[in-house]
Design a protein around this motif. Structure first.
Motif, short mmCIF file in Angstrom:
data_model
loop_
_atom_site.label_atom_id
_atom_site.label_comp_id
_atom_site.label_asym_id
_atom_site.label_seq_id
_atom_site.Cartn_x
_atom_site.Cartn_y
_atom_site.Cartn_z
N LEU A 245 -3.48 5.75 -7.73
CA LEU A 245 -3.98 5.97 -6.38
C LEU A 245 -3.41 4.93 -5.43
CD1 LEU A 245 -6.08 7.62 -8.08
CD2 LEU A 245 -7.71 7.09 -6.27
N LYS A 246 -3.00 5.38 -4.26
CA LYS A 246 -2.52 4.46 -3.24
C LYS A 246 -3.71 3.70 -2.66
CE LYS A 246 1.16 7.73 -2.03
NZ LYS A 246 0.74 8.78 -2.98
N ASP A 247 -3.42 2.53 -2.08
CA ASP A 247 -4.50 1.71 -1.50
C ASP A 247 -5.30 2.50 -0.48
OD1 ASP A 247 -3.75 -0.42 -3.04
OD2 ASP A 247 -2.58 -1.40 -1.48
N GLU A 248 -4.59 3.31 0.32
CA GLU A 248 -5.26 4.09 1.35
C GLU A 248 -6.20 5.14 0.74
OE1 GLU A 248 -6.48 4.95 5.02
OE2 GLU A 248 -5.13 3.30 4.48
N GLU A 249 -5.76 5.73 -0.39
CA GLU A 249 -6.60 6.74 -1.07
C GLU A 249 -7.86 6.09 -1.64
OE1 GLU A 249 -3.20 9.95 -2.52
OE2 GLU A 249 -3.60 8.16 -3.74
#
Length: 879
Positions: A606-610
């Motif tokens: 998962l990306k930090d934003e997600e």
């Protein structure tokens, strides 16, 4: 015949039967629901089985569908033949005790001849050899000439299983002309040639077969028909095969465009293009229906399709991942009937691309090793690859056995599958042993729990956390006893209990069992394999006996911490679906008092934003103060409610649904808070991978989250004190310090560079003459590899002709560089080979070009010895 393509045929079929009062049902998921007998949906009637068996009431007695299907039994033949495919769509009309043979036959004939306008003279039919009723309908009611009605036996025209509903079939064929035939005088349906293509199978389910093989007439016979959409499209477009109908040809052309190869120019190219064209349809729908690549079950089917397509891309000369581009072309066409493909396009392409990239990392190495095995086999005149070698390819390089078999078969070779399976089983045993060695083998897991077989405890923990109850059994050290004394540890069974036994990822309750003069600490609660609730206790004072009435008291703080975390997992599950997509499914969880752990299906980190979005959503739902309700209802009703559950598993008729407003509904037997506001705060502490396609999130709530924030606060205070600044200015101060360090690093590098110029003069004074060649072998200290290379370049420029070998130690690391001027490269000297021999003397390795190479070393005590060997290495190369 009408000029009609695949999408138009589908639309006309559904519209036709809808006009005959059939309810149009959308295609069911490829993942069977509540049917463990099937891995994937492989026929139009498969999702409708509960309606045929009477297990469920159909939404309408007459139904029409276009069902997605996947069959992989003949996957090795896909691409080799004109007709094999892994994915297809099945058109079907169904009657659940409504109409029967006459209507089914008449309507099929009407659709083919009136709607599709296929000439009657091109159509033939077959019936079961004893089915005079169907024969009469075709002949008398429809008007088909008796010469064009073929009677066939059970193998061809009777559908049945071991027991249960069954019946005769009637099939409709299209005569494609003599050019597709075998030229035999009696050629007709049933012949092995390609002249007569079966397009529609009408199954008349009129019997119930018992275990003795007797057929009993059904009171309400059913109709189940199936017509392959791609097959009828072949007829309507007068195409040679399914790969040449218009819509599938679009996919095929995209493969041609990417590969630069033309279909129809070479049989081997044709095979690869067909494989990719077919597999892309299957893989896209599998991912769309929630399947992710893995090493078992449906995930393995998907992984095999992606990797097989990727390998055939390699055979076409495509070096980079390309499947997502072909997927786009497929979606662009099929979104007409399946709009969800367009909505999920980014996710679908990401899943497929991630798996293809993963395979690209290993395929070249695996193929290279396999080709080495094949060369060895050919050399030794062997036809069967050693199973241990095939297993090494699988275990070390992720090379599937199916792919190994396929490549070998192309060369006329085989693999010893039995030996492969033996090695696989050995690996499984090693894994099991490792798990056992690291599993909790404390006293609580001894064999005593088997003593309570047949004893049942009534769980009251949903309603209360304390109650009066009676002790009905005791065990100490694996033996049944009548009493347990102070200082002993044992297992108690109660008549009723408020203690939740570990299940569904939620750990067991702790607390106390008390009476006036005794007290036992409950340190865990578990189920035995026979569903008995057992309490593991340490006696702190007094004595307990079988038959005693006691107070059972759950640790309320511990229970509430667990409840917060359990309700938070439900919010997390739904939030992950909202952010990442509906393909997210729970793959495991552990709910502890101090944290929660949630495993789920997803194809990448998962990306930090997600992660931030997921965390924000959960906390928003906590702040919304949503009521949490638990509802006991039937399994069927829970499905209608939209409750999330592993519906492939077997549930009891009555299930428990935990409902958090309208946001989350899940089947769950655990304990929960009654309002999301009671969770307090939700904080994700980590996200990681635990297996291919499986991610893990760990998080904290309530008291643990509060403690976490307090620790962060104390750390910030300590950092601000160290930096001598206030808390608001910490980031600004750190940036300032970081910039200062970068500037000083630049100054240090500049000084080192200047020093290297000074050192260069010193090094040039160390030139040795080796057979008329200038050779320098020199050690410097505290110089990284970049500065060492710069020093070498400076020396080479001043030396004009020669061999340079330099060594340096920097922060405990050992580096070597080697340089050879161009004139000496022509005489046979090779910097890469020189450095290999020198580094080897220090336990290191390296290599490079003839004019420049570098290496690392391990044993710092042997640096000078290695450098002293440079002249002899140069002499050997000159010879």
């Amino acid at each position: 015949m009408k000029n009609m393509g695949l999408h138009e045929i589908r639309e006309e079929f559904l519209k036709f039967f809808n006009g005959k009062n059939h309810m149009i049902l959308p295609s069911f998921s490829l993942i069977p629901k509540n049917d463990r007998s099937l891995l994937l949906i492989n026929a139009g009637m498969a999702p409708l089985k509960p309606y045929f068996t009477g297990e469920k009431v159909p939404p309408n007695k007459k139904v029409v569908t276009c069902q997605k299907c996947i069959r992989t039994a003949d996957i090795e033949n896909v691409g080799l033949t004109d007709r094999h495919a892994t994915f297809f769509e099945m058109l079907g009309n169904f009657s659940f005790g409504d109409y029967f043979k006459k209507e089914a036959i008449q309507w099929s004939w009407e659709f083919l001849t009136k709607i599709l306008e296929i000439p009657e003279e091109n159509l033939w039919v077959s019936v079961y050899m004893d089915d005079d009723e169907a024969f009469e309908i075709w002949n008398k009611s429809v008007g088909v000439n008796t010469e064009k009605i073929v009677r066939l036996g059970k193998e061809d025209n009777f559908w049945e299983l071991e027991v249960g509903p069954c019946g005769p079939c009637s099939e409709i064929y299209v005569d494609r002309g003599e050019e597709y035939g075998c030229n035999k005088l009696n050629c007709k349906p049933g012949c092995d040639c390609d002249r007569f293509m079966e397009i529609w199978n009408l199954v008349f389910t009129q019997y119930d077969k018992d275990k003795f093989g007797k057929y009993h007439p059904l009171e309400n016979p059913n109709i189940d028909t199936g017509m392959g959409l791609e097959r009828i499209a072949v007829i309507m477009e007068d195409a040679k095969n399914i790969f040449e109908i218009k819509e599938i040809r679009k996919i095929l052309r995209e493969v041609e465009k990417i590969s630069g190869k033309s279909y129809g120019t070479d049989p081997r190219i044709n095979i690869s293009i067909r494989v990719i064209t077919d597999h892309v349809r299957a893989m896209t729908f599998l991912v769309s229906d929630g399947v992710l690549p893995s090493n078992e079950g449906r995930g393995y089917v998907l992984r095999r399709l992606i990797r097989r397509a990727a390998r055939h891309g390699k055979l076409l000369g495509i070096e980079k991942p390309f499947l997502q581009n072909v997927v786009s072309t497929f979606i662009q066409s099929w979104k007409v009937q399946y709009p969800e493909l367009k909505r999920r396009e980014v996710q679908l392409k990401n899943v497929i691309n991630a798996e293809e990239e993963k395979f690209q990392e290993t395929i070249d190495q695996g193929i290279q090793i396999l080709e080495g095995y094949i060369e060895e086999m050919v050399k030794n005149n062997k036809k069967c690859l050693n199973g241990e070698k095939a297993f090494k390819l699988y275990d070390t390089y992720g090379f599937p056995l199916d792919l190994t078999k396929e490549i070998l078969e192309e060369k006329g070779l085989t693999v010893d599958e039995n030996e492969f399976n033996i090695n696989m089983e050995k690996q499984r045993k090693r894994a099991r042993k490792a798990r056992e060695e690291f599993s909790d083998s404390g006293w609580k897991n001894n064999g005593s729990i088997d003593l309570f077989k047949g004893i049942k405890t009534k769980f009251k923990g949903y309603e209360t956390i304390s109650l009066k109850t009676k002790i009905i059994a005791i065990s100490v050290e694996g033996s049944p006893v009548n009493n347990i004394e102070e200082g002993e540890e044992g297992v108690l069974v109660l008549k009723e209990t408020p203690f939740y036994a570990e299940r569904g990822g939620q750990v067991g309750d702790i607390g106390y069992i008390k009476k006036d003069d005794f007290k036992g600490k409950v340190i865990d609660t578990q189920y035995t394999k026979d569903e008995t609730i057992v309490h593991y206790v340490r006696m702190e004072s007094g004595e307990l006996s079988v038959g005693d009435t006691v107070n059972a008291i759950v640790d309320s703080k511990n229970r509430r911490d667990i409840m917060r975390n359990h309700s938070a997992t439900h919010l997390l599950h739904r939030a992950l679906k909202d952010v990442l997509g509906e393909h997210v499914k729970q793959a495991g969880s552990i709910v502890l008092p101090d944290k929660l752990r949630f495993d789920f299906t997803h194809y990448e980190a998962l990306k930090d934003e997600e992660l931030k979005m997921v965390q924000n959503i959960v906390n928003e739902k906590i702040l919304d103060n949503i009521e949490v309700r638990t509802i006991e209802t039937s399994l069927k009703e829970s499905e209608y409610m939209g409750a999330v559950g592993l519906f492939e598993d077997k549930y009891k008729d009555i299930v428990r649904v935990v409902q958090i407003g309208e946001y989350s509904k899940e089947l769950c037997g655990g304990t929960h808070i009654d309002n999301t506001g009671n969770i307090g705060l939700f904080k994700i502490t980590s996200e990681s991978s635990i297996a291919s396609g499986i991610r893990r999130i760990e998080a904290i709530t309530g008291r643990a989250a509060y403690d976490y924030l307090n620790k962060l606060e104390y750390n910030i205070i300590d950092i601000s004190n160290i930096l001598k600044t206030d808390r608001k200015s910490i980031v600004k101060k750190i940036k300032s310090i970081t910039n200062e360090i970068k500037e000083k690093d630049k100054q240090i590098e500049s000084l080192k560079s200047k020093m290297s110029l000074t050192i260069a003069e010193e090094v040039l004074n160390q030139v040795q003459d080796v057979n008329g060649i200038n050779v320098i072998a020199y050690r410097v200290n505290d110089m990284d590899i970049n500065n060492l290379r710069n020093l070498g370049d400076r020396i080479r420029n001043d030396l004009n002709s020669g061999v340079i070998v330099l060594a340096s130690t920097d922060n405990g690391k050992l580096y070597f560089i080697s340089m050879v001027t161009k004139d000496l490269v022509k005489r046979g000297l090779h910097a890469g080979n020189i450095i290999k021999e020198i580094a080897k003397l220090t336990g290191g390795r390296g290599g490079g070009r003839p004019d420049m190479a570098q290496a690392g070393g391990k044993d710092l005590s042997k640096v000078q010895e290695a450098l002293n060997n440079v002249p002899s290495v140069v002499k050997r190369q000159l010879k």
